[in-house]
Design an enzyme around this catalytic site. Structure first.
Site, mmCIF file in Angstrom:
data_model
loop_
_atom_site.group_PDB
_atom_site.id
_atom_site.type_symbol
_atom_site.label_atom_id
_atom_site.label_comp_id
_atom_site.label_asym_id
_atom_site.label_seq_id
_atom_site.Cartn_x
_atom_site.Cartn_y
_atom_site.Cartn_z
ATOM 1 N N HIS A 1 0.652 -1.257 -0.021
ATOM 2 C CA HIS A 1 -0.123 0.013 0.081
ATOM 3 C C HIS A 1 0.833 1.342 0.102
ATOM 4 O O HIS A 1 0.149 2.255 -0.027
ATOM 5 C CB HIS A 1 -0.934 0.003 1.266
ATOM 6 C CG HIS A 1 -2.303 -0.827 1.032
ATOM 7 N ND1 HIS A 1 -3.307 -0.428 0.403
ATOM 8 C CD2 HIS A 1 -2.366 -2.193 1.304
ATOM 9 C CE1 HIS A 1 -4.342 -1.279 0.443
ATOM 10 N NE2 HIS A 1 -3.665 -2.281 1.051
ATOM 11 N N LYS B 1 -8.666 14.073 3.494
ATOM 12 C CA LYS B 1 -7.759 13.053 3.509
ATOM 13 C C LYS B 1 -6.915 13.182 4.894
ATOM 14 O O LYS B 1 -6.890 14.354 5.272
ATOM 15 C CB LYS B 1 -6.955 13.013 2.210
ATOM 16 C CG LYS B 1 -6.093 14.194 2.102
ATOM 17 C CD LYS B 1 -5.306 14.004 0.543
ATOM 18 C CE LYS B 1 -6.288 13.871 -0.662
ATOM 19 N NZ LYS B 1 -6.277 12.920 -1.375
ATOM 20 N N ARG B 2 -6.099 12.198 4.960
ATOM 21 C CA ARG B 2 -5.181 12.151 6.202
ATOM 22 C C ARG B 2 -4.181 13.491 5.989
ATOM 23 O O ARG B 2 -3.804 13.793 4.826
ATOM 24 C CB ARG B 2 -4.384 11.125 6.590
ATOM 25 C CG ARG B 2 -5.128 9.963 7.360
ATOM 26 C CD ARG B 2 -5.545 10.431 8.786
ATOM 27 N NE ARG B 2 -4.326 10.472 9.551
ATOM 28 C CZ ARG B 2 -4.372 9.626 10.476
ATOM 29 N NH1 ARG B 2 -5.022 8.628 10.829
ATOM 30 N NH2 ARG B 2 -3.280 9.791 11.309
ATOM 31 N N LYS C 1 0.791 14.405 0.797
ATOM 32 C CA LYS C 1 -0.352 14.683 0.550
ATOM 33 C C LYS C 1 -0.586 16.280 0.022
ATOM 34 O O LYS C 1 -1.635 16.969 -0.645
ATOM 35 C CB LYS C 1 -1.601 14.564 1.235
ATOM 36 C CG LYS C 1 -1.680 12.859 1.228
ATOM 37 C CD LYS C 1 -2.946 12.472 2.128
ATOM 38 C CE LYS C 1 -2.824 10.901 2.568
ATOM 39 N NZ LYS C 1 -3.577 10.058 1.384
ATOM 40 N N THR D 1 -8.398 6.749 -2.838
ATOM 41 C CA THR D 1 -9.840 6.266 -3.036
ATOM 42 C C THR D 1 -10.712 7.291 -3.057
ATOM 43 O O THR D 1 -11.683 7.492 -3.727
ATOM 44 C CB THR D 1 -10.116 4.924 -2.194
ATOM 45 O OG1 THR D 1 -9.799 5.428 -0.935
ATOM 46 C CG2 THR D 1 -9.640 3.737 -2.757
ATOM 47 N N LYS E 1 -14.093 8.677 -5.132
ATOM 48 C CA LYS E 1 -15.578 8.830 -4.788
ATOM 49 C C LYS E 1 -15.827 10.249 -5.431
ATOM 50 O O LYS E 1 -17.243 10.537 -5.632
ATOM 51 C CB LYS E 1 -15.508 8.996 -3.254
ATOM 52 C CG LYS E 1 -15.154 7.594 -2.648
ATOM 53 C CD LYS E 1 -14.405 7.787 -0.925
ATOM 54 C CE LYS E 1 -14.095 6.421 -0.678
ATOM 55 N NZ LYS E 1 -13.513 6.088 0.429
#
Length: 843
Positions: free
Chosen positions: A378, A569-570, A575, A677, A681
């Site tokens: 992952h 998101k985290r 990110k 993911t 969405k």
């Protein structure tokens, strides 16, 4: 409770949920009243909203139980190959509405609850999220369970029943503060304790090599108590099981150690054993080498493998006597999927059971183990890879250490025979890493002990083959696969965006719910004025609803006609929430320098949790809230720009914000996000993506056409070239005036006037230690955001792109992902066969 919505508001028959039959409604009402009667305590005759929620949950659960029992009987009769999905995280969210959707009960429940003078949505809001995961990995596991049931696979999710899940996030004075998530405080109506299947798990002790074989002795025992949660497929009467283990001390726990008769101390000491399932480690993409975490990993693996072997041996319904004793057929009947390296101990544990307990020959046991296990990788971030100190294994799992050493020796002998004299290759490929502190590389253990290794998006799987596991790929290329992630359309379209699901169903029928590729049929309606208007109207309704929610929950007023620009998101440096911050500051400075110039109004929403020990992530949250504080209170700006931090982002909040988003931010540095993911969405819910060519964004751009996403910035090869050249942030700072202004403002305390030096660590990192090269993509990002503004000013063209994105999102269903796992890794075939419902006789 508030009065129910008026008839006009609620009686829009939502076709995809089916029309509620009068018989169904009467049955639900009767069942609800019966459960409410038993819920109320004798001395309390006024029901609370929570009483109503529990009565409804038990009513819905009644519809599950018969199907659940029948499904398990069906499996025992057919004796199919069983799939075991092992994960330390299952981020399930709420269960009530999902169950109603999958059983086709939602309209009947809505109508029955309405007739009783209650509001279904209000009852749904009472349910606690089951937050037994950090982010993408745990939520993926939840989507996979839904798809495995919907595809009729005999599948089981196995994990830990954490007493406290991912912490609740409070924002106090702009800073994240963590609160324990006591999600079981009021009980969990969806789980069933199964004490009859309680199992012992051993720790510590020593290894004895005897003529009769190897014995692991003088161990400390902890009991694993299973709790089962039903997992319904979509309208196919299949109900699979998620079994989560809770740690319990045995009755004699530590009593023998207190020989002075200190019985009280001994009983209090039980907590030590029970701590194993107390709390989820709140780290995402970061390895924390604590002994308690290793205990959790072995605990779930040891209990699960005993359960798997018991089920393999006694494959008759209700029978607990062994029917099979030969393990030759084990891989034909059992598939174990390791969700990341956290359950990697399945490999040495299965070897231990086969060799030490079942007396299977070592080479045969190794063949069985490899054919049974498969591993999903992952992440490529080095700090996320699990590398356990050998000394910790020596103490906690001495037998497993011996087995790992033996497996590693076999593996290295094989490599040495193929590449004689290549010592460096042996060092790179060893499961044991030498150094000051000898460590076990769990990813290497997973690769050598599995028959299949997969990444979770095409670009990620390529990186896995070409860099992370390059040597292993050269050794066994046939082992490596790609399985691009997906999301379940039941929760992430039908449940969270019924208005959109309905207008889609009107145009193309309901087949897309279980075959998302049918959304392609919407391509015929891209220029259909009625459909364009309907899609835009649904989006606007979702935005109004979310704006009302923000006002009610957070006391924040936003402009519902502004662009909803969302990054949820985290919080992590890779990110690049900081890139988003720099854009917000740049927009702000442009408005300030020319207040009369017309601009597209934007509401920038950023949400996510920071790991409690991750200083920079917590600073990023403080920066976002501080920027918001300045911008949102500047009279020159007014409604043109708002920056909102969405507190306590979780599954149930995602279900509200994603359908309302116009723009989805997926802006990680190319080569760092394995898949994502959330990006999927947003796509299926009608938001356009601004993103880098990273993770599944690449395949989204391929499906919809790159011109229908806002793609910007460096590609993987550009990042690699910049690494070779050397990334110098100051170059960009000197060359780009707007970037320099933004950094100077952060640095000078413009956004933190009460503490001017507050963000010195953030600025220092960006200028001198930024692994994720925020400045290198700043210029392209700002330019791309200008294109976003341009298109947003043309609502018709914007909506046409939205429709194209929705139409091209079919690939990103977890049903497609699981079908690929089933056929290409597990060797099973999905089944469209419906199990007869409990009220009909079985075949």
């Amino acid at each position: 409770m508030a009065a129910p919505l008026g008839d006009g508001d609620r009686r829009k028959q939502i076709s995809v949920r089916g029309i509620a039959g009068l018989g169904d409604v009467a049955e639900v009402r009767k069942s609800f009243n019966r459960h409410l009667h038993f819920t109320l305590v004798k001395d309390r005759n006024v029901a609370t909203p929570r009483d109503y929620y529990f009565a409804l949950a038990h009513t819905v659960r009644d519809h599950l139980v018969g199907r659940w029992i029948r499904t398990q009987q069906h499996y025992y009769e057919r004796d199919p190959k069983r799939i075991y999905y092992l994960s330390l995280e299952f981020y399930m969210g709420r269960t009530l509405q999902n169950t109603m959707v999958n059983l086709g009960l939602q309209n009947a429940c809505d109508e029955a609850i309405y007739q009783l003078g209650l509001d279904l949505e209000e009852l749904e809001e009472i349910e606690e999220d089951a937050g037994l995961g950090n982010g993408g990995l745990g939520r993926l596991a939840a989507c996979f369970l839904d798809s495995m049931a919907t595809l009729g696979l005999a599948a089981y999710g196995y994990g830990i029943r954490y007493e406290f899940g991912i912490f609740n996030q409070k924002i106090v004075d702009g800073w994240q503060v963590e609160e324990a998530d006591d999600w079981l405080r009021y009980g969990n109506p969806w789980e069933k304790a199964r004490p009859e299947y309680m199992l012992p798990v051993h720790f510590y002790g020593r290894v004895d090599h005897t003529p009769e074989g190897v014995k692991w002795i003088n161990t400390q025992v902890v009991l694993a108590m299973p709790y089962d949660t039903p997992v319904p497929g979509y309208k196919n009467n299949t109900v699979n099981t998620m079994r989560l283990w809770s740690a319990k001390a045995p009755n004699d726990f530590n009593l023998q150690e207190f020989n002075m008769g200190d019985y009280i101390e001994a009983v209090l000491d039980r907590n030590l054993a029970e701590n194993i399932s107390r709390v989820l480690y709140p780290n995402d993409n970061f390895f924390e080498g604590k002994e308690l975490r290793l205990k959790q990993e072995y605990f779930v693996v040891a209990a699960t493998l005993q359960d798997i072997i018991r089920r393999f041996k006694s494959s008759k319904f209700g029978c607990r006597d062994p029917v099979r004793t030969c393990f030759e057929t084990f891989p034909d009947k059992v598939a174990i999927q390791l969700n990341d390296t956290h359950p990697a101990l399945s490999i040495p544990e299965l070897m231990r059971i086969l060799v030490d307990v079942e007396k299977v020959d070592w080479d045969k046991a190794w063949e069985i183990t490899k054919r049974t296990c498969a591993y999903t990788n992952h992440t490529v971030l080095p700090e996320a890879l699990e590398r356990w100190p050998v000394s910790m294994f020596e103490k906690l799992l001495p037998r497993h250490l011996e087995i790992i050493y033996a497996l590693n020796q076999m593996h290295l002998d094989h490599v040495a025979a193929l590449y004689p004299g290549d010592i460096d290759r042996l060092r790179r490929m060893s499961v044991i890493e030498e150094g000051d502190c000898k460590r076990i590389n769990m990813a290497h253990l997973c690769v050598i002990g599995s028959h299949a290794v997969n990444g979770v998006a095409r670009i990620h799987s390529d990186i896995v083959k070409n860099s992370v596991f390059k040597d292993f790929y050269e050794l066994e290329p046939e082992k490596f696969q790609n399985k691009t992630n997906g999301i379940t359309p039941r929760r992430w379209l039908l449940l969270c965006n019924p208005g959109l699901a309905d207008i889609i169903a009107e145009k193309i029928g309901e087949g897309f719910i279980t075959d998302l590729s049918q959304l392609k049929k919407l391509l015929d309606f891209i220029n259909n004025e009625t459909f364009i208007r309907d899609v835009a109207k649904v989006k606007q309704e979702n935005k109004l609803k979310f704006a009302a929610y923000l006002e009610e929950q957070y006391k924040v007023k936003i402009n519902p006609s502004s662009m909803f620009d969302v990054q949820v998101k985290r919080i992590h440096e890779y990110k690049r929430q900081l890139l988003n911050c720099l854009h917000a500051i740049t927009l702000y400075n442009r408005i300030r320098s020319n207040p009369s110039k017309s601009s597209v109004p934007r509401t920038i929403m950023i949400g996510g949790k920071a790991a409690p020990g991750y200083h920079m992530a917590k600073m990023i949250i403080k920066l976002i809230t501080s920027i918001g504080e300045v911008i949102n209170n500047d009279p020159y700006v007014g409604d043109k720009l708002k920056v909102i931090f969405l507190e306590n982002y979780r599954v149930s909040l995602a279900e509200k914000v994603i359908p309302a988003a116009d723009l989805s931010q997926q802006i990680s540095t190319a080569g760092t996000e394995a898949s994502g993911t959330g990006n999927m969405k947003f796509m299926v819910n009608g938001a356009l993506t601004i993103g880098t060519m990273d993770g599944a964004n690449v395949e989204m751009a391929e499906e919809a056409g790159e011109e229908n996403l806002f793609i910007f910035g460096m590609r993987v090869e550009d990042v690699e070239a910049l690494d070779r050249k050397g990334y110098n942030a100051r170059e960009y700072y000197e060359r780009l005036p707007e970037l320099r202004q933004a950094i100077d403002q952060i640095s000078s305390g413009f956004f933190s006037p009460r503490d001017p030096g507050c963000f010195k660590d953030v600025v220092n990192m960006l200028m001198y230690h930024d692994r994720f090269k925020v400045f290198a993509d700043y210029e392209a990002y700002i330019k791309c955001q200008g294109q976003v503004d341009q298109l947003f000013m043309d609502p018709r063209e914007w909506t046409k792109k939205v429709i194209r994105n929705i139409a091209c999102s079919g690939k990103f269903s977890s049903d497609r992902t699981i079908t690929e796992y089933a056929r290409e890794i597990w060797g099973v075939e999905p089944s469209a066969t419906k199990i007869p419902p409990p009220n009909l006789p079985r075949d």
